[in-house]
Write a protein that holds these residues in place. Sequence first.
Motif, PDB file in Angstrom:
ATOM      1  N   LYS A 263       0.834  -1.203   0.000  1.00 50.67           N
ATOM      2  CA  LYS A 263       0.000   0.000   0.000  1.00 50.67           C
ATOM      3  C   LYS A 263       0.865   1.248   0.000  1.00 50.67           C
ATOM      4  CE  LYS A 263      -4.022  -2.014   2.328  1.00 50.67           C
ATOM      5  NZ  LYS A 263      -4.907  -1.983   3.504  1.00 50.67           N
ATOM      6  N   ILE A 264       1.895   1.248   0.820  1.00 53.75           N
ATOM      7  CA  ILE A 264       2.804   2.405   0.864  1.00 53.75           C
ATOM      8  C   ILE A 264       3.519   2.571  -0.477  1.00 53.75           C
ATOM      9  CG2 ILE A 264       4.852   3.353   1.980  1.00 53.75           C
ATOM     10  CD1 ILE A 264       3.975   1.886   4.540  1.00 53.75           C
ATOM     11  N   ALA A 265       3.997   1.452  -1.025  1.00 48.77           N
ATOM     12  CA  ALA A 265       4.675   1.503  -2.320  1.00 48.77           C
ATOM     13  C   ALA A 265       3.736   1.990  -3.419  1.00 48.77           C
ATOM     14  CB  ALA A 265       5.223   0.120  -2.665  1.00 48.77           C
ATOM     15  N   MET A 266       2.463   1.563  -3.371  1.00 49.46           N
ATOM     16  CA  MET A 266       1.486   2.003  -4.366  1.00 49.46           C
ATOM     17  C   MET A 266       1.248   3.507  -4.261  1.00 49.46           C
ATOM     18  SD  MET A 266      -0.655   1.397  -6.823  1.00 49.46           S
ATOM     19  CE  MET A 266      -0.633  -0.387  -6.872  1.00 49.46           C
ATOM     20  N   ALA A 267       1.123   4.012  -3.042  1.00 52.40           N
ATOM     21  CA  ALA A 267       0.893   5.448  -2.852  1.00 52.40           C
ATOM     22  C   ALA A 267       2.070   6.260  -3.386  1.00 52.40           C
ATOM     23  CB  ALA A 267       0.658   5.738  -1.370  1.00 52.40           C
ATOM     24  N   LEU A 268       3.277   5.851  -3.039  1.00 49.95           N
ATOM     25  CA  LEU A 268       4.452   6.578  -3.528  1.00 49.95           C
ATOM     26  C   LEU A 268       4.591   6.447  -5.044  1.00 49.95           C
ATOM     27  CD1 LEU A 268       7.015   5.635  -0.728  1.00 49.95           C
ATOM     28  CD2 LEU A 268       5.844   7.821  -1.045  1.00 49.95           C
ATOM     29  N   GLY A 269       4.271   5.275  -5.577  1.00 53.44           N
ATOM     30  CA  GLY A 269       4.358   5.077  -7.023  1.00 53.44           C
ATOM     31  C   GLY A 269       3.391   5.956  -7.782  1.00 53.44           C
ATOM     32  N   LEU A 270       2.148   6.072  -7.295  1.00 54.98           N
ATOM     33  CA  LEU A 270       1.159   6.927  -7.959  1.00 54.98           C
ATOM     34  C   LEU A 270       1.551   8.395  -7.857  1.00 54.98           C
ATOM     35  CD1 LEU A 270      -2.107   5.114  -6.818  1.00 54.98           C
ATOM     36  CD2 LEU A 270      -1.101   5.143  -9.114  1.00 54.98           C
TER      37      LEU A 270
ATOM     38  N   VAL B 197      10.796   1.438  -9.789  1.00 55.87           N
ATOM     39  CA  VAL B 197      11.304   0.781  -8.575  1.00 55.87           C
ATOM     40  C   VAL B 197      10.143   0.224  -7.757  1.00 55.87           C
ATOM     41  CG1 VAL B 197      12.457   1.184  -6.374  1.00 55.87           C
ATOM     42  CG2 VAL B 197      13.436   2.120  -8.471  1.00 55.87           C
ATOM     43  N   PHE B 198       9.073   1.012  -7.603  1.00 51.92           N
ATOM     44  CA  PHE B 198       7.929   0.549  -6.815  1.00 51.92           C
ATOM     45  C   PHE B 198       7.135  -0.522  -7.559  1.00 51.92           C
ATOM     46  CE2 PHE B 198       8.672   4.817  -4.966  1.00 51.92           C
ATOM     47  CZ  PHE B 198       8.896   4.417  -3.658  1.00 51.92           C
ATOM     48  N   VAL B 199       7.057  -0.415  -8.890  1.00 52.22           N
ATOM     49  CA  VAL B 199       6.393  -1.474  -9.661  1.00 52.22           C
ATOM     50  C   VAL B 199       7.106  -2.800  -9.444  1.00 52.22           C
ATOM     51  CG1 VAL B 199       5.885  -2.311 -11.985  1.00 52.22           C
ATOM     52  CG2 VAL B 199       5.467   0.081 -11.419  1.00 52.22           C
ATOM     53  N   LEU B 200       8.434  -2.787  -9.580  1.00 51.15           N
ATOM     54  CA  LEU B 200       9.203  -4.016  -9.382  1.00 51.15           C
ATOM     55  C   LEU B 200       9.095  -4.510  -7.945  1.00 51.15           C
ATOM     56  CD1 LEU B 200      12.409  -3.163 -11.450  1.00 51.15           C
ATOM     57  CD2 LEU B 200      10.584  -4.757 -12.066  1.00 51.15           C
ATOM     58  N   GLY B 201       9.070  -3.585  -6.989  1.00 50.35           N
ATOM     59  CA  GLY B 201       8.953  -3.976  -5.584  1.00 50.35           C
ATOM     60  C   GLY B 201       7.635  -4.666  -5.286  1.00 50.35           C
ATOM     61  N   ILE B 202       6.539  -4.097  -5.798  1.00 50.14           N
ATOM     62  CA  ILE B 202       5.215  -4.692  -5.557  1.00 50.14           C
ATOM     63  C   ILE B 202       5.108  -6.055  -6.236  1.00 50.14           C
ATOM     64  CG2 ILE B 202       2.743  -4.401  -5.960  1.00 50.14           C
ATOM     65  CD1 ILE B 202       3.189  -1.370  -5.743  1.00 50.14           C
ATOM     66  N   VAL B 203       5.573  -6.132  -7.495  1.00 48.31           N
ATOM     67  CA  VAL B 203       5.509  -7.400  -8.217  1.00 48.31           C
ATOM     68  C   VAL B 203       6.394  -8.447  -7.543  1.00 48.31           C
ATOM     69  CG1 VAL B 203       6.051  -8.546 -10.410  1.00 48.31           C
ATOM     70  CG2 VAL B 203       4.902  -6.319 -10.406  1.00 48.31           C
ATOM     71  N   PHE B 204       7.559  -8.024  -7.052  1.00 47.21           N
ATOM     72  CA  PHE B 204       8.453  -8.957  -6.350  1.00 47.21           C
ATOM     73  C   PHE B 204       7.802  -9.480  -5.076  1.00 47.21           C
ATOM     74  CE2 PHE B 204      11.681  -9.678  -3.053  1.00 47.21           C
ATOM     75  CZ  PHE B 204      12.423 -10.681  -3.659  1.00 47.21           C
TER      76      PHE B 204
ATOM     77  N   LYS C 238      -1.614 -17.282  -1.456  1.00 44.57           N
ATOM     78  CA  LYS C 238      -1.633 -17.249  -2.915  1.00 44.57           C
ATOM     79  C   LYS C 238      -2.507 -16.105  -3.423  1.00 44.57           C
ATOM     80  CE  LYS C 238      -3.151 -20.096  -6.815  1.00 44.57           C
ATOM     81  NZ  LYS C 238      -3.698 -21.404  -7.202  1.00 44.57           N
ATOM     82  N   SER C 239      -3.678 -15.926  -2.799  1.00 43.16           N
ATOM     83  CA  SER C 239      -4.590 -14.854  -3.213  1.00 43.16           C
ATOM     84  C   SER C 239      -3.952 -13.490  -3.023  1.00 43.16           C
ATOM     85  CB  SER C 239      -5.889 -14.952  -2.415  1.00 43.16           C
ATOM     86  OG  SER C 239      -6.752 -13.883  -2.754  1.00 43.16           O
ATOM     87  N   THR C 240      -3.297 -13.296  -1.881  1.00 42.01           N
ATOM     88  CA  THR C 240      -2.620 -12.016  -1.628  1.00 42.01           C
ATOM     89  C   THR C 240      -1.524 -11.764  -2.653  1.00 42.01           C
ATOM     90  OG1 THR C 240      -3.065 -12.238   0.739  1.00 42.01           O
ATOM     91  CG2 THR C 240      -1.353 -10.674   0.080  1.00 42.01           C
ATOM     92  N   GLY C 241      -0.763 -12.798  -2.977  1.00 46.92           N
ATOM     93  CA  GLY C 241       0.297 -12.643  -3.970  1.00 46.92           C
ATOM     94  C   GLY C 241      -0.236 -12.262  -5.331  1.00 46.92           C
ATOM     95  N   LEU C 242      -1.334 -12.883  -5.748  1.00 47.67           N
ATOM     96  CA  LEU C 242      -1.923 -12.557  -7.049  1.00 47.67           C
ATOM     97  C   LEU C 242      -2.425 -11.117  -7.093  1.00 47.67           C
ATOM     98  CD1 LEU C 242      -3.914 -15.832  -7.860  1.00 47.67           C
ATOM     99  CD2 LEU C 242      -1.980 -14.888  -9.132  1.00 47.67           C
ATOM    100  N   TRP C 243      -3.098 -10.698  -6.028  1.00 50.92           N
ATOM    101  CA  TRP C 243      -3.606  -9.329  -6.008  1.00 50.92           C
ATOM    102  C   TRP C 243      -2.471  -8.310  -6.011  1.00 50.92           C
ATOM    103  CZ3 TRP C 243      -8.182  -8.035  -7.441  1.00 50.92           C
ATOM    104  CH2 TRP C 243      -9.263  -8.901  -7.269  1.00 50.92           C
ATOM    105  N   GLU C 244      -1.345  -8.639  -5.393  1.00 49.71           N
ATOM    106  CA  GLU C 244      -0.221  -7.695  -5.401  1.00 49.71           C
ATOM    107  C   GLU C 244       0.434  -7.629  -6.780  1.00 49.71           C
ATOM    108  OE1 GLU C 244       2.331  -8.611  -2.112  1.00 49.71           O
ATOM    109  OE2 GLU C 244       1.130  -7.388  -0.753  1.00 49.71           O
ATOM    110  N   VAL C 245       0.542  -8.770  -7.470  1.00 50.36           N
ATOM    111  CA  VAL C 245       1.032  -8.737  -8.848  1.00 50.36           C
ATOM    112  C   VAL C 245       0.105  -7.892  -9.717  1.00 50.36           C
ATOM    113  CG1 VAL C 245       1.446 -10.135 -10.916  1.00 50.36           C
ATOM    114  CG2 VAL C 245       2.264 -10.924  -8.693  1.00 50.36           C
ATOM    115  N   TYR C 246      -1.194  -8.079  -9.491  1.00 51.02           N
ATOM    116  CA  TYR C 246      -2.182  -7.302 -10.250  1.00 51.02           C
ATOM    117  C   TYR C 246      -2.036  -5.806  -9.968  1.00 51.02           C
ATOM    118  CZ  TYR C 246      -6.789  -5.566 -11.669  1.00 51.02           C
ATOM    119  OH  TYR C 246      -7.799  -4.857 -12.246  1.00 51.02           O
ATOM    120  N   SER C 247      -1.861  -5.438  -8.701  1.00 48.48           N
ATOM    121  CA  SER C 247      -1.722  -4.010  -8.363  1.00 48.48           C
ATOM    122  C   SER C 247      -0.439  -3.429  -8.951  1.00 48.48           C
ATOM    123  CB  SER C 247      -1.746  -3.831  -6.844  1.00 48.48           C
ATOM    124  OG  SER C 247      -0.646  -4.498  -6.236  1.00 48.48           O
TER     125      SER C 247
END
Length: 985
Positions: A720-727, A763-770, A789-798
């Motif tokens: 969530k923090i990475a998404m906020a900074l990325g946006l 950097v944040f895209v790669l961090g979230i996907v990682f 598994k569900s959490t991992g998929l949703w984070e890749v999606y985000s």
Amino acid sequence: MRLRSGVFASSCLLVEVLGVALFLRGFFPVPVRSLPRREARGDPPAEPAPPGPGMVSNWTKIPPPLFKKVVVVLIDALRDDFVFGSKGEQFMPYTKQVIEKGTSYSFIAEAKPPTVTMPRIKALMTGSIPGFIDVIVNLNSPALLDDNLIWQAKTAGKRIIFYGDDTWVKLFPKHFVEYDGTTSFFVSDFTEVDDNVTRHLDRVFKREDWDLLILHYLGLDHIGHVTGPNSPLVGAKLREMDNILKKIHISLLSKEEASLPNLLVVCGDHGMSETGSHGGSSAGEVHTPLLFISSAFEKRSGPLTQPERVQQTDLASTLAVGLGLPISRNSVGNLILPVVGGRTMREQLRFVHLNGFQLSRLLQENTPAYEKDPGYEHFKIAEKSHANWIKLYLEGNNSEILLNLGKKVLKQYLEALKTLSSSLSRQVAQYDMYSMMVGTVIIMEVLLLLFLSIPKALSSRAEFEVPLSLPLFSLLFYLVCLMLCAVHVIVCTSAESLCYFCSMSWFTAVGVMMLISALMCGILSAIAKIFENSRLPVKNPVVSSSGWSEIDVLILAGTVGHVLSLGASSFVEEEHQTWYFLINTLCLVLCQDLCRNNFLLKEYDPQHSTNVKQNFGEASEYKNMDIPAADNSKLGKTISSAEFIRGSDKWISLASPWIILICCRLLRSLNQTGVQWAHRPDFGHWLTSSEHKSELSFLAAVSLLMIFFLVQRRCSLVSKIAMALGLLGVYSYRAAIGNVIFPWQHDSKDISKGITEARFVYVFVLGIVFTGTKDLLKSQVISSDSSVKSTGLWEVYSGLVLLAALLFRPHNLPVLVFCLLIQTMMTKYIWRPLKFDAAQITIMHYWFGQAFFYFQGNSNGIATVDVSAGFVGLESYVEIPAIFFTAFATYAGPVLWAIHLLCYLSSEVSRNSAAVGHGCFCYALMRSLPVAVYIVLVTGLRYHLFIWSVFSPKLLYEGVHVFITATICLFFTAMDHNHSHKVQD
């Protein structure tokens, strides 16, 4: 061998990718040429021999050059209205003055699709029409081996200097005595790419050691890609180009000698569409100005008339005559007569005779029945008239009769040239039918195998036995292989010219033959299995009271209707209308189901949970749905609508389809696409105009906030923090390049390339996907907890959503917002209450993904591809990242909906693990059906009038989409790893 549905579907798509690649290679071959370049130079034809004894023409050589020095200024993406329209009067005053009152000739040159740089340069320098596949190899231009103007000039000893787009250096290596190439693909550079050309001019014009100077300016094209043709940056760039043309023209006049004048040619390789891109066939893309400026021409007097239209290929033959060179052997262009109109009648007739002889020879080498061609017949008639004229001329007749006869012969030649050029334009390329047929067979076999596998693939187990080594079919396999190899030998030894498939190694060709044989045996095995099962008595037959629901009827009718519509060019051009209609109809049917579920039915009706598997003939397994019952008591229990939706959620659910319809209507107003209405203003044009930058900035900021609110719900705190900074970084990047402004920022003078800001987001895209990938690996290897598994998929999606937000232009951010909003509403208020199965939900995802492809502003034309997305955060052109970013930005809609499908099916605890396999299989089937049918249609329509402007671009889109779908299905399969442990019997 037992395979899961997902593995089987992914394997089929990988085979289909091979078939599509073979078909595309056969459909887009290298155009047929005349002679190799080393054999192109030969003795020029003599003048037509005059009738009568003892009379011989004394002119058998190429005429001498008409100009001493020639400067070609090619301004990339220069539209005709930039010079001849209001922008020309406002921003190019000197050029406009020369056109109206100077010694010049002006024309509108028409380019053929694809309107991208590399094939246009080929057309300008060879006079030929490049193959359509050049739109692909435009990214990596190989050396041009065909006969061309540059090679002819170098062979004749002329010294050529070039500055500009390095595509020329790749096409003509070792042809220039001096050159300085600049990369054409870094579209964020508006100034340096042109300054690098202009800085050489002062030094070059002080020298005399050159004959041909070529300058290719790229800044205007880059401005168009990033900001569009109506940007204020366009005016400043046109004014810069006008000053450069003035400088060149004055320098040429000052260096002119009495013997031979100099020539300045101003042209564009292509234009630009109303969105600033190019590649298609709209008027703005194919019409470019063509100016010839020289003191050899008469000064213009009288009112300015509308410029005459010529073909872009006409420049090569005209420049060849002007430089005293042979016309390129593969040229289909005509001499532009006004350029040589000041010469004597004998010279003019000699020029058009050389052009006609070259065209007639090219026709002979490409058409067996060339003697019956109208153009060839007209040329022979003109040649006889020309011979009679020469007889009168050699007899010393200087009367007006000779002049009138000469004008008549000239007119005959021009008509013959026009007819010959038209005939050759239709015959310069041929299809590689053998490669096309092999690819089509593979694609159709895959489609048929998918259809035959539907009952087992969509069963409760989502797996089936694949007979790889049945003794019954082993002999058939070898017989089919032997037969196909025999056909291959016959075709490849009897064909006049080797096709692409024949040029492959025998090991590869035999491998493809074995693949075709294996697919055929698999199809026969599946058919035999179906007949065998039909003869067996059914144990405990179940009579299903449910029939086809409205959703099932719509799915079938919509899929078939869309596939059939691809046979009409108008439906291909306006395909977005088909998808808009389908999703709107889908929303209305969903609204009806929700009303019935909440008001009309008091008890649970199993009809509303009917899955697509029943309708494909598996009524005996109708209980084995991907939404399993917990126990028999629960299955038999009556369920009221209140148990599905309670309280206020009920009314939100009823309103959801209407809210989605409103969202879709707003999205349609954002980007006009297609052909018929693409020129009409839309909300996107209004937002991107310089007067509304504040409104665009506000909309972008609100959209980014909405994206964060909608996508962060299922992410971890770190993500969530990475998404906020990325946006925040996304907005900073757009502010850095001048698209939007900060509230405290009054202007956008400090415009940069935004490289630091974009890389900050990466950097944040790669961090979230990682982070998401780490959770996925943990769920697959260490833990069997589905929540991980569900959490991992949703984070890749985000992470993919954040990447899309960075690559999308600011006015398209609402497309991303509405995509997330519709997904959220349908998940909570439609799919769960109505208990749709995985197959139905997969098809809905596919439909919405296709619709959002067009909501982004895409179309079936090459021009709508946003090339600028491939260079976000790059200092220079890097091929792999540029291709990936461009492809992702183009197909972001389908990709995000496909990944959301996987996230949804994996996170629904009420579904068994067969749901993911069902989704993967249905997704592969929905992609394979239109591709297979469209390839058959294109094969039948290959001589259609709109084959290159309408059907071929769509074919390229379909090919790329198949590859992307195969990649997505492989991801589905990887996430379905622990399927077999959870399937209920």
